[in-house]
Design a protein around this motif. Structure first.
Motif, PDB file in Angstrom:
ATOM      1  N   UNK B   3     -22.049  -3.508  36.113  1.00 35.56           N
ATOM      2  CA  UNK B   3     -22.518  -3.399  34.733  1.00 35.56           C
ATOM      3  C   UNK B   3     -21.919  -2.163  34.060  1.00 35.56           C
ATOM      4  N   UNK B   4     -21.579  -2.328  32.803  1.00 32.95           N
ATOM      5  CA  UNK B   4     -21.082  -1.207  32.004  1.00 32.95           C
ATOM      6  C   UNK B   4     -22.069  -0.956  30.876  1.00 32.95           C
ATOM      7  N   UNK B   5     -22.424   0.302  30.677  1.00 30.73           N
ATOM      8  CA  UNK B   5     -23.289   0.665  29.545  1.00 30.73           C
ATOM      9  C   UNK B   5     -22.500   1.605  28.633  1.00 30.73           C
ATOM     10  N   UNK B   6     -22.239   1.143  27.416  1.00 29.19           N
ATOM     11  CA  UNK B   6     -21.551   1.967  26.420  1.00 29.19           C
ATOM     12  C   UNK B   6     -22.587   2.531  25.458  1.00 29.19           C
ATOM     13  N   UNK B   7     -22.587   3.845  25.297  1.00 27.35           N
ATOM     14  CA  UNK B   7     -23.477   4.470  24.321  1.00 27.35           C
ATOM     15  C   UNK B   7     -22.711   4.635  23.008  1.00 27.35           C
ATOM     16  N   UNK B  35     -12.300  -5.848  27.715  1.00 24.78           N
ATOM     17  CA  UNK B  35     -11.796  -5.462  29.043  1.00 24.78           C
ATOM     18  C   UNK B  35     -12.877  -5.584  30.126  1.00 24.78           C
ATOM     19  N   UNK B  36     -14.141  -5.551  29.745  1.00 23.86           N
ATOM     20  CA  UNK B  36     -15.202  -5.728  30.747  1.00 23.86           C
ATOM     21  C   UNK B  36     -15.251  -7.177  31.233  1.00 23.86           C
ATOM     22  N   UNK B  37     -15.071  -8.124  30.326  1.00 23.70           N
ATOM     23  CA  UNK B  37     -15.477  -9.501  30.615  1.00 23.70           C
ATOM     24  C   UNK B  37     -14.363 -10.539  30.678  1.00 23.70           C
ATOM     25  N   UNK B  38     -13.165 -10.197  30.193  1.00 25.01           N
ATOM     26  CA  UNK B  38     -12.107 -11.200  30.133  1.00 25.01           C
ATOM     27  C   UNK B  38     -11.017 -10.958  31.170  1.00 25.01           C
ATOM     28  N   UNK B  39     -10.692 -12.022  31.901  1.00 23.62           N
ATOM     29  CA  UNK B  39      -9.505 -12.035  32.737  1.00 23.62           C
ATOM     30  C   UNK B  39      -8.460 -12.899  32.030  1.00 23.62           C
ATOM     31  N   UNK B  40      -7.299 -13.084  32.673  1.00 24.27           N
ATOM     32  CA  UNK B  40      -6.259 -13.871  32.036  1.00 24.27           C
ATOM     33  C   UNK B  40      -6.741 -15.295  31.771  1.00 24.27           C
ATOM     34  N   UNK B  45     -17.415 -13.273  35.895  1.00 21.85           N
ATOM     35  CA  UNK B  45     -18.781 -13.777  36.020  1.00 21.85           C
ATOM     36  C   UNK B  45     -19.701 -12.785  36.723  1.00 21.85           C
ATOM     37  N   UNK B  46     -19.127 -11.732  37.273  1.00 23.85           N
ATOM     38  CA  UNK B  46     -19.950 -10.731  37.978  1.00 23.85           C
ATOM     39  C   UNK B  46     -20.125  -9.448  37.151  1.00 23.85           C
ATOM     40  N   UNK B  47     -19.924  -9.558  35.837  1.00 28.36           N
ATOM     41  CA  UNK B  47     -20.050  -8.369  34.978  1.00 28.36           C
ATOM     42  C   UNK B  47     -21.059  -8.598  33.850  1.00 28.36           C
ATOM     43  N   UNK B  48     -21.900  -7.600  33.618  1.00 23.24           N
ATOM     44  CA  UNK B  48     -22.749  -7.569  32.418  1.00 23.24           C
ATOM     45  C   UNK B  48     -22.366  -6.324  31.619  1.00 23.24           C
ATOM     46  N   UNK B  49     -22.112  -6.535  30.340  1.00 25.91           N
ATOM     47  CA  UNK B  49     -21.788  -5.411  29.463  1.00 25.91           C
ATOM     48  C   UNK B  49     -22.990  -5.105  28.566  1.00 25.91           C
ATOM     49  N   UNK B  50     -23.298  -3.814  28.467  1.00 27.07           N
ATOM     50  CA  UNK B  50     -24.380  -3.369  27.584  1.00 27.07           C
ATOM     51  C   UNK B  50     -23.834  -2.355  26.579  1.00 27.07           C
ATOM     52  N   UNK B  51     -24.330  -2.420  25.352  1.00 25.66           N
ATOM     53  CA  UNK B  51     -24.102  -1.309  24.423  1.00 25.66           C
ATOM     54  C   UNK B  51     -25.444  -0.909  23.840  1.00 25.66           C
ATOM     55  N   UNK B  67     -21.618 -11.930  31.494  1.00 20.32           N
ATOM     56  CA  UNK B  67     -20.451 -12.693  31.933  1.00 20.32           C
ATOM     57  C   UNK B  67     -20.787 -13.982  32.669  1.00 20.32           C
ATOM     58  N   UNK B  68     -22.020 -14.126  33.149  1.00 14.05           N
ATOM     59  CA  UNK B  68     -22.405 -15.358  33.848  1.00 14.05           C
ATOM     60  C   UNK B  68     -22.597 -16.519  32.879  1.00 14.05           C
ATOM     61  N   UNK B  69     -22.849 -16.158  31.592  1.00 14.87           N
ATOM     62  CA  UNK B  69     -23.242 -17.198  30.637  1.00 14.87           C
ATOM     63  C   UNK B  69     -22.237 -17.427  29.512  1.00 14.87           C
ATOM     64  N   UNK B  70     -21.291 -16.489  29.369  1.00 12.74           N
ATOM     65  CA  UNK B  70     -20.385 -16.531  28.215  1.00 12.74           C
ATOM     66  C   UNK B  70     -19.514 -17.790  28.242  1.00 12.74           C
TER      67      UNK B  70
END
Lengths: 193, 193
Positions: B3-7, B35-40, B45-51, B67-70
């Motif tokens: 998981x990434x948390x952007x403030x 860059x957190x969630x997209x591959x080529x 599917x194993x990433x959650x991004x938070x802001x 990323x599991x649901x996008x």
């Protein structure tokens, strides 16, 4: 200098578009400019980014963005939609140039300048095992990859290298290469890029 | 999950903007989602991004992109300007949610879930020396960095880690971490992410 060459199969070669993605996926070109040339504060002055645009109406065009000269641009796509529109309409912009030139001619020039050429390829040698000097050219495909014929041509001049098993977006490939070169330059040459 | 948390100090908390950069630098949020969630091909599917958005008119808001649901999104800023506008107006979008929640509460939740928390910091331990498990949270500042008070709070729960001497854009930090985790997961867990 480190140089990135992006081959864009469909990138438009005139400046009359409202969005980059509708202009033959010029959004990929923008994204690569972003990760090739921008640090948190300022530009990578040791990087030149190239794109070969093969879309209508006037292919092939060579777009060059020179990190030594770039000033006063920001990192968002809206800004770069404006900038790329201007440049593709023939207007001047500091650090950015356009010329009629093919992928093949650009690669031959880099070879004649004796700059080592590396072609990103999933079956290449691991980038971790490559020895770098202060100059290198990295060749990347766009969202579809390099056409077979272009890849074959590039491999006459360059070596296949791989970032591993994962398939990355082009902008991510550039981020990873810049990161590895940052570490390599510090470890092997004792310099901060 | 990783998981990434952007403030985001100034990211707007309502959907009435024409460009992301004019909405308190939501372009940084978009770039990190990219860059957190997209591959080529496809999503991580194993990433959650938070802001955490701290801009007007209704801070703090917690934006989560799972990323599991996008599905069915593209990588360009124009698409994400539309998506973030919709979501910040209260409309539903698959994989994306908005709720009233502070940085502090989000971090406490992650700690209660026993997920290791890493705070990107130029004086941190090198990321190359960190031992990762199958879960981790990475905390990043926006283009200005984490405010001192938020950094101090985050360090009550997490460990400082560093990507090296270079100052990277937030999107580049995420690319680098994903690349290192790809290699780490393959070497240590024998899995492809």
């Amino acid at each position: 200098m480190y140089e990135f060459i992006l081959y864009s199969r469909k990138g438009h070669t005139s400046g009359n578009f409202s969005t980059l993605s509708s202009a033959g996926r010029l959004d990929t070109v923008y994204q690569c400019i972003l990760t090739a040339l921008f640090k948190s504060y300022g530009y990578r002055r040791d990087v030149i980014f190239h794109a070969i645009l093969e879309g209508p109406p006037n292919p092939p065009l060579h777009l060059q963005v020179d990190g030594r000269k770039l000033e006063r641009t920001t990192v968002d796509e809206v800004t770069w939609t404006r900038v790329l529109n201007l440049v593709l309409k023939g207007q001047k912009y500091l650090g950015i140039s356009i010329e009629k030139k093919s992928f093949e001619v650009l690669l031959k020039e880099k070879q004649q300048e004796s700059i080592p050429i590396f072609v990103l390829h999933e079956k290449g040698k691991s980038i971790m095992e490559v020895e770098f000097g202060p100059e290198a050219v990295f060749v990347l495909g766009d969202n579809i990859g390099l056409p077979k014929q272009k890849e074959k041509f590039a491999l006459r001049f360059g070596e296949k290298i791989s970032l591993g098993k994962q398939s990355y977006l082009a902008l991510s490939c550039i981020d990873i290469i810049n990161f590895l070169l940052d570490n390599y330059a510090r470890t092997h040459f004792g310099i901060s890029r």
